[in-house]
Every structure is written in C-alpha cells, then in structure tokens.
Design a protein around this motif. Structure first.
Motif, PDB file in Angstrom:
ATOM      1  N   UNK A  84      -1.457   6.383  -4.800  1.00 38.92           N
ATOM      2  CA  UNK A  84      -0.897   6.556  -3.462  1.00 38.92           C
ATOM      3  C   UNK A  84       0.621   6.667  -3.516  1.00 38.92           C
ATOM      4  N   UNK A  85       1.247   5.886  -4.393  1.00 45.82           N
ATOM      5  CA  UNK A  85       2.702   5.989  -4.567  1.00 45.82           C
ATOM      6  C   UNK A  85       3.095   7.373  -5.070  1.00 45.82           C
ATOM      7  N   UNK A  86       2.271   7.951  -5.955  1.00 42.58           N
ATOM      8  CA  UNK A  86       2.544   9.297  -6.452  1.00 42.58           C
ATOM      9  C   UNK A  86       2.500  10.321  -5.312  1.00 42.58           C
ATOM     10  N   UNK A  87       1.514  10.177  -4.428  1.00 41.16           N
ATOM     11  CA  UNK A  87       1.417  11.087  -3.280  1.00 41.16           C
ATOM     12  C   UNK A  87       2.642  10.918  -2.383  1.00 41.16           C
ATOM     13  N   UNK A  88       3.040   9.675  -2.155  1.00 42.23           N
ATOM     14  CA  UNK A  88       4.211   9.426  -1.303  1.00 42.23           C
ATOM     15  C   UNK A  88       5.473  10.024  -1.912  1.00 42.23           C
ATOM     16  N   UNK A  89       5.621   9.916  -3.229  1.00 41.65           N
ATOM     17  CA  UNK A  89       6.785  10.494  -3.898  1.00 41.65           C
ATOM     18  C   UNK A  89       6.778  12.016  -3.785  1.00 41.65           C
ATOM     19  N   UNK A  90       5.598  12.599  -3.924  1.00 37.38           N
ATOM     20  CA  UNK A  90       5.483  14.045  -3.783  1.00 37.38           C
ATOM     21  C   UNK A  90       5.820  14.482  -2.362  1.00 37.38           C
ATOM     22  N   UNK A  91       5.339  13.724  -1.374  1.00 34.62           N
ATOM     23  CA  UNK A  91       5.622  14.057   0.018  1.00 34.62           C
ATOM     24  C   UNK A  91       7.110  13.940   0.319  1.00 34.62           C
ATOM     25  N   UNK A  92       7.770  12.926  -0.222  1.00 40.30           N
ATOM     26  CA  UNK A  92       9.204  12.761   0.007  1.00 40.30           C
ATOM     27  C   UNK A  92      10.000  13.920  -0.587  1.00 40.30           C
ATOM     28  N   UNK A  93       9.476  14.496  -1.672  1.00 41.79           N
ATOM     29  CA  UNK A  93      10.178  15.597  -2.332  1.00 41.79           C
ATOM     30  C   UNK A  93      10.011  16.922  -1.608  1.00 41.79           C
ATOM     31  N   UNK A 101     -21.238  14.460   4.070  1.00 40.82           N
ATOM     32  CA  UNK A 101     -20.765  13.125   4.435  1.00 40.82           C
ATOM     33  C   UNK A 101     -19.273  12.969   4.144  1.00 40.82           C
ATOM     34  N   UNK A 102     -18.828  13.521   3.036  1.00 37.83           N
ATOM     35  CA  UNK A 102     -17.399  13.454   2.716  1.00 37.83           C
ATOM     36  C   UNK A 102     -16.578  14.186   3.761  1.00 37.83           C
ATOM     37  N   UNK A 103     -17.024  15.369   4.148  1.00 37.01           N
ATOM     38  CA  UNK A 103     -16.288  16.144   5.156  1.00 37.01           C
ATOM     39  C   UNK A 103     -16.210  15.384   6.477  1.00 37.01           C
ATOM     40  N   UNK A 104     -17.252  14.631   6.794  1.00 36.52           N
ATOM     41  CA  UNK A 104     -17.267  13.868   8.041  1.00 36.52           C
ATOM     42  C   UNK A 104     -16.381  12.633   7.968  1.00 36.52           C
ATOM     43  N   UNK A 105     -16.286  12.025   6.798  1.00 33.20           N
ATOM     44  CA  UNK A 105     -15.579  10.748   6.659  1.00 33.20           C
ATOM     45  C   UNK A 105     -14.091  10.903   6.320  1.00 33.20           C
ATOM     46  N   UNK A 106     -13.739  11.957   5.623  1.00 36.03           N
ATOM     47  CA  UNK A 106     -12.347  12.119   5.182  1.00 36.03           C
ATOM     48  C   UNK A 106     -11.507  12.674   6.326  1.00 36.03           C
ATOM     49  N   UNK A 107     -10.413  12.005   6.673  1.00 37.08           N
ATOM     50  CA  UNK A 107      -9.615  12.400   7.844  1.00 37.08           C
ATOM     51  C   UNK A 107      -8.590  13.490   7.556  1.00 37.08           C
ATOM     52  N   UNK A 108      -9.022  14.541   6.864  1.00 37.73           N
ATOM     53  CA  UNK A 108      -8.147  15.667   6.519  1.00 37.73           C
ATOM     54  C   UNK A 108      -9.036  16.810   6.063  1.00 37.73           C
ATOM     55  N   UNK A 109      -8.521  18.028   6.018  1.00 33.15           N
ATOM     56  CA  UNK A 109      -9.311  19.140   5.474  1.00 33.15           C
ATOM     57  C   UNK A 109      -9.791  18.812   4.060  1.00 33.15           C
ATOM     58  N   UNK A 116      -2.633   8.699   4.364  1.00 31.97           N
ATOM     59  CA  UNK A 116      -1.604   7.803   4.892  1.00 31.97           C
ATOM     60  C   UNK A 116      -0.272   7.987   4.157  1.00 31.97           C
ATOM     61  N   UNK A 117      -0.353   8.363   2.870  1.00 34.42           N
ATOM     62  CA  UNK A 117       0.858   8.560   2.065  1.00 34.42           C
ATOM     63  C   UNK A 117       1.479   9.930   2.252  1.00 34.42           C
TER      64      UNK A 117
END
Length: 263
Positions: free
Chosen positions: A122-131, A186-194, A167-168
C-alpha cells in the motif's frame, strides 16, 4: 499532449469495458494502434524476450524505460507501462515513466513469487500516486494473491488488498491468475474500482465479451500477442531448417503493406 492522452485513457475506464493489447516494441504498438485499439499497454515479458532475456526482473530499469519511450513516441495512442513491482522505488519509477510520456502503469505487489506485506504494498501505491497526481496518470495496482503461492483465502486477500490500494490512490485494480467466472463476477462486485483481468494465459481463456459480462472493465492480454509472434518466428525457422519450404509466408503481410503501415 500527455494530459490529453491521460484523459482519453482514464475515460476508457468509465465505459462498459475495453480491451488493452500489450505491445513490446514500437512496431507492434503502431500496428495495433492502426488496427483500431484506442490505447495500448506494454508487456514486461514481451520486452524482455525481445532482448533475448527472460521475464521477471532481468531487464534493467533504464533499458525498459527507453523502450517505453520508443513505444510512446510511435503509438499515437495512450500508453500504459508495465512497471513490474516498481524497480525498487515506485515513486521514482512512475515519475520516470510519466516523464517519457506514459499515461498509466501497472504496479505489482509481489516479487520473486512472493506477495509483499500489505502495508509495504500500500505504501508503494501511495508513493506512486504522489509521483503522478490523479488525472495525470492511471495507476493500475496489481495484486497477485491468485497468481503466486498463497496459503490463505485468495478471494478475501485480494479484496482486502484492493481496498487498501484504492485508499492509497489506485485508479484500477489488476487481478491476474483468476480463471473462474463466478470468482471474477464476485471480485468485480466487491472491488471498489474498475477491475482489470488478463485474458490469454494458459489458465484463463475466457474471452473479452464474457469477461465484460462478468463486470470486468479492462481486459489485457499480458505477453500473449508477443508469444504468438515469437511462436510464428519459431515455426518459420523450423520449417526453413527442416524442409526449406516457405509455407510460413501464407497469410503474411507483404513488404509493401508493412512499408505503407510504417510510412
């Protein structure tokens, strides 16, 4: 132009579903864009094979980045880059990919066949998003709970990780290795993103229309087109070596056709 391309690419995720073919060099990118695909993605496997080395981290980041830049300059459509697990520094890697014109990228949460601890991922995703701020770069967070050895509940782990990555700052969630239609639904229904699913793996031959009907938004094909191309080279070489015949040319694009396509 990159901002416009990013907007085009992000908009594809808001529709009923699209196919994103994976390319490995400027020529394959240009051909597939000319076929009519509105965007293309790179494949780390195909790029590695084009350099004669195996997939899985053998390619130096600078070499991979140079190839991504060549693809961006040639494709004429938005390009998403396969950034593996971030090459040791996800923020730097995403920033570099954006600098050469990529408007999206995959970021994996595993390396050497093992999942990262979820906080690290999750920290890796956050770092990527910040960049690369939201809207300028489509961040596709990949979770490999169905793709690597895992002793727990793969479905629950995937959904939990997907939520953390959204969230990240992830725009899209990529789940390779899942091959059961009910699980995909089920994954498509549960995951809150494309949801991005890869088709064409040995374990998943569900086609794109079927995946869209299950709720998948984005269908990529990994190294499948590259495998088909390298298979054609292998078959042509074997025919020439063993029989000396030219049957491999049946159905091939002509020299003139390719000159026109690349002109």
């Amino acid at each position: 132009m990159s901002a416009e391309r990013a907007a085009e690419f992000l908009a594809l995720h808001e529709g009923s579903g699209f196919v994103l073919p994976n390319v490995w060099d400027a020529g394959s990118a240009r051909l597939l864009a000319q076929v009519g695909f509105p965007a293309v993605a790179t494949t780390s496997a195909g790029i590695a094979w084009s350099y004669g080395v195996p997939d899985g981290g053998a390619m130096p980041f600078d070499t991979m980045l140079e190839r991504v830049g060549e693809i961006v300059r040639t494709a004429g459509v938005p390009v998403s880059a396969d950034l593996e697990s971030g090459y040791g520094d996800p923020g730097r890697t995403v920033a570099a990919a954006a600098q050469v014109g990529a408007v999206g990228g995959n970021l994996e949460d595993a390396a050497a066949g093992e999942l990262f601890e979820v906080d690290r991922a999750a920290d890796n995703v956050a770092a990527a998003r910040a960049a690369a701020p939201r809207g300028s770069f489509v961040l596709n967070a990949r979770t490999d709970a169905f793709f690597v050895p895992f002793a727990g509940d793969r479905f629950a782990e995937t959904v939990a990780r997907a939520q953390r990555y959204v969230d990240a700052g992830a725009d899209c969630i990529f789940v390779p290795g899942v091959n059961d239609a009910d699980t995909i639904r089920r994954l498509a229904a549960e995951i809150p993103a494309p949801l991005n699913v890869v088709a064409g793996l040995t374990s998943n031959r569900i086609d794109a229309p079927a995946l869209f009907s299950l709720g998948v938004t984005r269908v990529s094909v990994g190294g499948s087109i590259a495998r088909a191309a390298f298979s054609a080279v292998d078959a042509a070489g074997r025919e020439l070596l063993e029989r000396g015949t030219l049957g491999f040319l049946d159905g091939a694009l002509s020299y003139g056709d390719l000159q026109h396509r690349f002109g």
